[in-house]
Scaffold this active site. Structure first.
Site, PDB file in Angstrom:
ATOM      1  N   TYR A  55       1.055  -1.187   0.011  1.00  0.00           N
ATOM      2  CA  TYR A  55       0.102   0.059  -0.159  1.00  0.00           C
ATOM      3  C   TYR A  55       0.752   1.216   0.029  1.00  0.00           C
ATOM      4  CZ  TYR A  55      -3.939  -3.019   1.015  1.00  0.00           C
ATOM      5  OH  TYR A  55      -4.815  -3.952   1.297  1.00  0.00           O
ATOM      6  N   GLY A  56       1.900   1.380  -0.879  1.00  0.00           N
ATOM      7  CA  GLY A  56       2.805   2.446  -0.754  1.00  0.00           C
ATOM      8  C   GLY A  56       3.377   2.811   0.254  1.00  0.00           C
TER       9      GLY A  56
END
Length: 339
Positions: A55-56
């Site tokens: 998720y980044g």
């Protein structure tokens, strides 16, 4: 907020889990706003927080937001999705698991995870290999419990048997997709999870935003992801949304609140993930916690989307190899005839 048992782990969790996928540059990259949302969620009684290494910047931002309050939450993360072009920076191999957990702990600023989940099944890796590595993490104290996400019921059962036969830690949770538009996990996944005492943490109970009322028939949606995912343009799903929206209005509810209340009403569901991008989104989701659907509303939902069925399919859902690979469902040419 009330609490429920996370399967038979002994861990008590809130029926809503705070999903941190939007805490990143592709969602909300403002650390102060993320800090405020995390603080508000915890103050409201949410104690289950979910993120993933894919998720980044989510793990880093969440780690900063939890400083001073880490012990108040059941902290979960996931591994397994590709992080870059390197073929070994993904999957369920021991090689990657041992690297992935160290990276996640560093980014989150903690010495352990309460739950570590395999983000998607990895057909290329023997499940015993994955369970063996995860068992070592549990025994070392870096992970308290292990789980899966989007794993078919048959593979959940296989993993439970392998763990039993090899004396390994078993999967304690499953994170499936479940919503008003896709109830297929009611047939096998949720009953199997209950049978093995597994907790279930539902992802995307709002069907990627379709159940917010922002995707309507004949109207331009302001959801950016409608151009990215075909499921959000599926006319069958849009028709179902219109019917569900009418039911929600007749019941004096918003569609969002009805959708969240529906998911956590299932006896096999431990928690549903809410993934706010803004404080407004978070407040709206928290308000759904007070909604309890009547039998009449649930019966009318059954008439729109029958139990155990779905309307279309989410683009992000896992598809098993027999669906994707024709060689697993077709004999070679010349050997298909009976005579």
């Amino acid at each position: 907020m009330k609490h429920r048992s996370l399967g038979r782990t002994g861990i008590q969790v809130s029926p809503f889990a705070l999903g941190a996928m939007m805490f990143s540059s592709f969602g909300n990259g403002d650390q102060q706003e993320v800090d405020a949302m995390v603080g508000r969620a915890l103050d409201a009684g949410i104690n289950l927080v979910d993120t993933a290494d894919a998720y980044g910047e989510s793990e880093e931002m969440l780690g900063r937001a939890l400083r001073g309050r880490r012990d108040e939450v059941v902290l979960t993360s996931k591994f397994g999705l590709p992080l870059d072009e390197d073929p070994n920076h993904r999957g369920g191999s021991r090689r990657w698991i041992m690297t992935a957990i160290e990276n996640s702990l560093r980014r989150l600023g903690t010495d352990h995870l309460d739950l570590l989940q395999l983000h998607r099944p990895d057909p290329a890796t023997d499940i015993q290999e994955t369970l063996s590595a995860l068992t070592d993490l549990v025994r070392s104290g870096k992970v308290r419990a292990i789980g899966t996400s989007d794993m078919p019921a048959s593979e959940i059962v296989e993993a439970q048997w392998v763990a039993r036969d090899r004396g390994l830690e078993r999967f304690r949770t499953e994170q499936p997709h479940y919503s008003l538009l896709d109830r297929t996990v009611e047939r096998e996944v949720l009953p199997v999870a209950e049978r093995y005492g597994m907790g279930t943490i539902i992802w995307s109970p709002l069907a990627s935003g379709m159940l917010t009322g922002r995707v309507r028939r004949g109207q331009q949606s302001d959801l950016r992801r409608t151009q990215m995912f075909g499921a959000l343009r599926d006319p069958r799903r849009i028709d179902a949304v219109e019917d569900l929206l009418a039911l929600a209005q007749d019941s004096g509810l918003t569609l969002t609140h009805m959708a969240l209340a529906f998911v956590i009403a299932h006896p096999g569901v431990s928690a549903a993930i809410i993934g706010p991008r803004t404080m407004e989104h978070l407040e709206d989701s928290l308000a759904a916690g007070k909604v309890e659907l009547t039998d009449d509303v649930l019966d009318r939902i059954d008439e729109i989307v029958a139990p155990g069925t779905g309307v279309g399919r989410m683009d992000q859902e896992y598809s098993t190899p027999p669906i994707l690979d024709p060689t697993l469902r077709r004999r070679s040419a010349g050997s298909r005839a009976a005579a």
